[in-house]
Design a protein around this motif. Sequence first.
Motif, PDB file in Angstrom:
ATOM      1  N   TRP A  77       0.963  -1.128  -0.077  1.00 38.43           N
ATOM      2  CA  TRP A  77       0.028  -0.042   0.007  1.00 38.43           C
ATOM      3  C   TRP A  77       0.909   1.078  -0.271  1.00 38.43           C
ATOM      4  N   ALA A  78       0.761   2.244  -0.939  1.00 40.58           N
ATOM      5  CA  ALA A  78       1.732   3.194  -1.185  1.00 40.58           C
ATOM      6  C   ALA A  78       1.183   4.388  -0.341  1.00 40.58           C
ATOM      7  N   GLU A  79      -0.028   4.405   0.268  1.00 38.44           N
ATOM      8  CA  GLU A  79      -0.624   5.608   1.021  1.00 38.44           C
ATOM      9  C   GLU A  79      -0.703   5.205   2.427  1.00 38.44           C
ATOM     10  N   PRO A  80       0.038   6.069   3.149  1.00 35.23           N
ATOM     11  CA  PRO A  80      -0.244   5.693   4.820  1.00 35.23           C
ATOM     12  C   PRO A  80      -1.665   6.142   5.149  1.00 35.23           C
ATOM     13  N   SER A  81      -2.148   5.341   6.201  1.00 35.13           N
ATOM     14  CA  SER A  81      -3.272   5.793   6.598  1.00 35.13           C
ATOM     15  C   SER A  81      -3.270   5.920   8.284  1.00 35.13           C
ATOM     16  N   GLY A  82      -2.098   5.217   8.933  1.00 34.33           N
ATOM     17  CA  GLY A  82      -2.074   5.418  10.222  1.00 34.33           C
ATOM     18  C   GLY A  82      -2.455   4.383  10.922  1.00 34.33           C
ATOM     19  N   VAL A  83      -3.108   3.390  10.191  1.00 28.90           N
ATOM     20  CA  VAL A  83      -3.810   2.030  11.114  1.00 28.90           C
ATOM     21  C   VAL A  83      -2.962   0.794  10.365  1.00 28.90           C
ATOM     22  N   THR A  84      -3.169  -0.247  11.058  1.00 26.79           N
ATOM     23  CA  THR A  84      -2.805  -1.404  10.470  1.00 26.79           C
ATOM     24  C   THR A  84      -3.641  -2.400  10.623  1.00 26.79           C
ATOM     25  N   PRO A  85      -3.881  -3.645   9.877  1.00 22.69           N
ATOM     26  CA  PRO A  85      -4.799  -4.464  10.154  1.00 22.69           C
ATOM     27  C   PRO A  85      -4.544  -5.639  11.149  1.00 22.69           C
ATOM     28  N   VAL A  86      -5.403  -5.946  11.680  1.00 23.75           N
ATOM     29  CA  VAL A  86      -5.080  -7.055  12.887  1.00 23.75           C
ATOM     30  C   VAL A  86      -6.412  -8.010  12.547  1.00 23.75           C
ATOM     31  N   PHE A  87      -5.981  -9.531  12.513  1.00 23.27           N
ATOM     32  CA  PHE A  87      -6.974 -10.548  12.247  1.00 23.27           C
ATOM     33  C   PHE A  87      -7.891 -10.855  13.280  1.00 23.27           C
ATOM     34  N   ASP A  88      -9.016 -10.912  13.169  1.00 20.21           N
ATOM     35  CA  ASP A  88     -10.168 -11.048  14.036  1.00 20.21           C
ATOM     36  C   ASP A  88     -11.414 -11.549  13.668  1.00 20.21           C
ATOM     37  N   PHE A  89     -11.536 -13.039  13.884  1.00 23.42           N
ATOM     38  CA  PHE A  89     -12.707 -13.620  13.198  1.00 23.42           C
ATOM     39  C   PHE A  89     -13.622 -14.145  14.398  1.00 23.42           C
ATOM     40  N   THR A  90     -13.541 -13.370  15.237  1.00 25.40           N
ATOM     41  CA  THR A  90     -14.647 -13.620  16.564  1.00 25.40           C
ATOM     42  C   THR A  90     -15.827 -13.119  15.997  1.00 25.40           C
ATOM     43  N   ARG A  91     -16.915 -13.399  17.062  1.00 26.22           N
ATOM     44  CA  ARG A  91     -18.248 -13.077  16.868  1.00 26.22           C
ATOM     45  C   ARG A  91     -18.070 -11.426  16.680  1.00 26.22           C
ATOM     46  N   ASP A  92     -17.650 -11.115  17.945  1.00 24.86           N
ATOM     47  CA  ASP A  92     -17.306  -9.659  18.347  1.00 24.86           C
ATOM     48  C   ASP A  92     -16.695  -8.993  17.145  1.00 24.86           C
ATOM     49  N   GLY A  93     -15.613  -9.452  17.068  1.00 24.94           N
ATOM     50  CA  GLY A  93     -14.527  -8.875  15.931  1.00 24.94           C
ATOM     51  C   GLY A  93     -15.316  -8.623  14.849  1.00 24.94           C
ATOM     52  N   VAL A  94     -16.076  -9.531  14.217  1.00 23.44           N
ATOM     53  CA  VAL A  94     -16.736  -9.511  12.939  1.00 23.44           C
ATOM     54  C   VAL A  94     -17.766  -8.339  13.176  1.00 23.44           C
ATOM     55  N   LEU A  95     -18.654  -8.182  14.015  1.00 24.87           N
ATOM     56  CA  LEU A  95     -19.662  -7.134  14.356  1.00 24.87           C
ATOM     57  C   LEU A  95     -18.961  -5.729  14.468  1.00 24.87           C
TER      58      LEU A  95
END
Length: 317
Positions: free
Chosen positions: A99-117
């Motif tokens: 990704w060439a443009e910074p957004s200030g955040v990064t992705p963290v995997f979360d497939f829990t029910r709460d994470g999905v919602l």
Amino acid sequence: MNPTETTTIGNVRVTRLGLGMAPLGGLFEAVGDDQARRTVDRAWELGLRLFDTAPLYGNGLAERRAGAALQGRPRGEFALSTKVGRLLRSGGGDAQDIWAEPSGVTPVFDFTRDGVLTSYRESLIRLGLDRADILHLHDPDDHLEQAIDEALPALAELRSQARIGAVSAGMNQAEALVRLVRTGLLDAVLLAGRYTLLDQSGGDELLPACAEKGVAVVAAGVFNSGLLADPHPGARYDYAPAGAALVDRAFAIQEVCHRHGVPLRAAAIQFPAEHPAVTCVLVGARTPAEVEDAVRMAAVPIPAVLWSDLRDRGLIA
């Protein structure tokens, strides 16, 4: 293939060709808000009504740009899909270098029910929209059991509450998608790069399973990251420089296409749509000109003998 012909995924109406928005998140090179807006506007002008994004794309940038371009459109006239399975957080996570443009955040995997919602709720904030029409589980490769046990039932619940219109899963491999299809909870799968002119592995088991279960297939990554759009040494295949054998194979396919007067890009877009299980095709674009080209290529007449010639030469299965 008629790119603006409409069909359905679950109860969601979509066009046969959709705009993939990963490039608008700054995939490999910066795009900027203005160019992203003009690209979506051009897709709309040309009749495309399926727009696919994800939190991962530009780490939030693609969703923000999608929402900014679509918020003023009649909500009943387009279908938007986004994805769950990653939360965007400051610090940690998988920053990725594509990704060439910074957004200030990064992705963290979360497939829990709460994470999905939570992921869905935060996507709607970035989009500025009241709902997504299709929600995909995104890349649950290393979290498959949790995705089946927690994430997928959460999406089914959102569907039952009419907060989304269709449940799907998007991956770059076919085997795990077969397991997800067999749960009976999916309306669709998004298969990226595994049913293309260079890789038909999705046709072995997944596409027949989808046809049997009535699950729609959205074919994405039809250029395999660019090699099938413009074959040349150094072209990308699955986000990395392609090996010499793959480049040679792409050139061989291109030669057959040219013999029939068909651009390789047209064959790459239309090949997946020839399979009866495939409902629609996504093509990524970063400029209005690329959208125009995709729509034009999707409509090029392709003689059936082209496909048989590719099979006879062992270039497609």
